[in-house]
Motif scaffolding. Sequence first.
Motif, PDB file in Angstrom:
ATOM      1  N   GLN A 265       0.834  -1.204   0.000  1.00 31.79           N
ATOM      2  CA  GLN A 265       0.000   0.000   0.000  1.00 31.79           C
ATOM      3  C   GLN A 265       0.870   1.256   0.000  1.00 31.79           C
ATOM      4  OE1 GLN A 265      -3.728   0.265   0.170  1.00 31.79           O
ATOM      5  NE2 GLN A 265      -3.037   2.233  -0.614  1.00 31.79           N
ATOM      6  N   SER A 266       1.926   1.281   0.817  1.00 35.08           N
ATOM      7  CA  SER A 266       2.827   2.439   0.853  1.00 35.08           C
ATOM      8  C   SER A 266       3.512   2.640  -0.491  1.00 35.08           C
ATOM      9  CB  SER A 266       3.875   2.263   1.951  1.00 35.08           C
ATOM     10  OG  SER A 266       3.261   2.226   3.212  1.00 35.08           O
TER      11      SER A 266
ATOM     12  N   ASP B  44       0.935   4.046  -3.007  1.00 35.25           N
ATOM     13  CA  ASP B  44       0.689   5.457  -2.703  1.00 35.25           C
ATOM     14  C   ASP B  44       1.835   6.335  -3.219  1.00 35.25           C
ATOM     15  OD1 ASP B  44      -1.611   4.558  -1.415  1.00 35.25           O
ATOM     16  OD2 ASP B  44      -0.810   4.860   0.605  1.00 35.25           O
TER      17      ASP B  44
ATOM     18  N   GLU C  84      -0.235  10.031  -4.051  1.00 37.38           N
ATOM     19  CA  GLU C  84      -1.174  10.307  -2.969  1.00 37.38           C
ATOM     20  C   GLU C  84      -1.702   8.980  -2.437  1.00 37.38           C
ATOM     21  OE1 GLU C  84      -3.991  12.705  -5.251  1.00 37.38           O
ATOM     22  OE2 GLU C  84      -5.512  11.167  -4.897  1.00 37.38           O
ATOM     23  N   ARG C  85      -2.394   9.053  -1.321  1.00 31.78           N
ATOM     24  CA  ARG C  85      -2.937   7.845  -0.705  1.00 31.78           C
ATOM     25  C   ARG C  85      -4.129   7.322  -1.522  1.00 31.78           C
ATOM     26  NH1 ARG C  85      -2.089   3.944   2.687  1.00 31.78           N
ATOM     27  NH2 ARG C  85      -3.786   3.270   4.019  1.00 31.78           N
TER      28      ARG C  85
END
Length: 180
Positions: free
Chosen positions: A162-163, A166, A171-172
Motif C-alpha cells: 500500500q505504501s 501510494d 497520494e494515498r
Amino acid sequence: MSDQPTHAPVHPPKREVFDVPARTNTDNKGFVRPVEEYRATEYGLYMSRTADHPRFHHLETWLLPSLGLRANIFHFVGGYREGQRLYLDVGRFHGPDDDGRWHAVDWYLDLVDAPGSPLALIDVDELFEAHAAGLVTTAEATEATEIAAQALIGAAVAGDVQSWLDAQVGERLTWLDRPA
C-alpha cells in the motif's frame, strides 16, 4: 494412467469493461453489474460495487495504467481469506476511450498482500501456459514479469505494498472502510 496432475485448459486473458457513463462493470464472462461508485483521477480509475459471489459480497478496484496493475480489495464473507488485504492483477489497463469506458486485460500474474507476510506472486504457471498456447506474446509475458518484479521490489523497499502504491501515484489510494 498418468501420475501427472490434470490442469484445466488455459483460458484466454481475462478482459473487462468499466463503463463509467453507464455505471456498469462487464466482467470477463460478459456479466454486466451495476457500479455504486466510479472515481477517475489523473493516475487511474476507482470502482466500488456489490458482488453476487459466494465468497465475497463487495469489490473495490483501482485501475493503475502506468503501473500495469489493478489493485483489488475483496470484501469476503466470514471465514474466507480472512488475512488477505490487497489482490493485484498484472496486465494492461487503459481509459477512458471515446465513450468514457476503461478497459482491462489480465496477464495471469497476481500478487497477494496479507499483512505480516511478504507480497506473494502467484499464477506464474498460468502465464507460462498461456504463452506456450499463443495467448500472450513474448513481449506481453516479459512486460507482465517486469511489472510483477517492480511491485515485489517496490513493496519490499517501502515496507508494504500500500505504501509503495501510494508513493507511485503521488497520494494515498483511498478505500471504503466497510466491515466484512
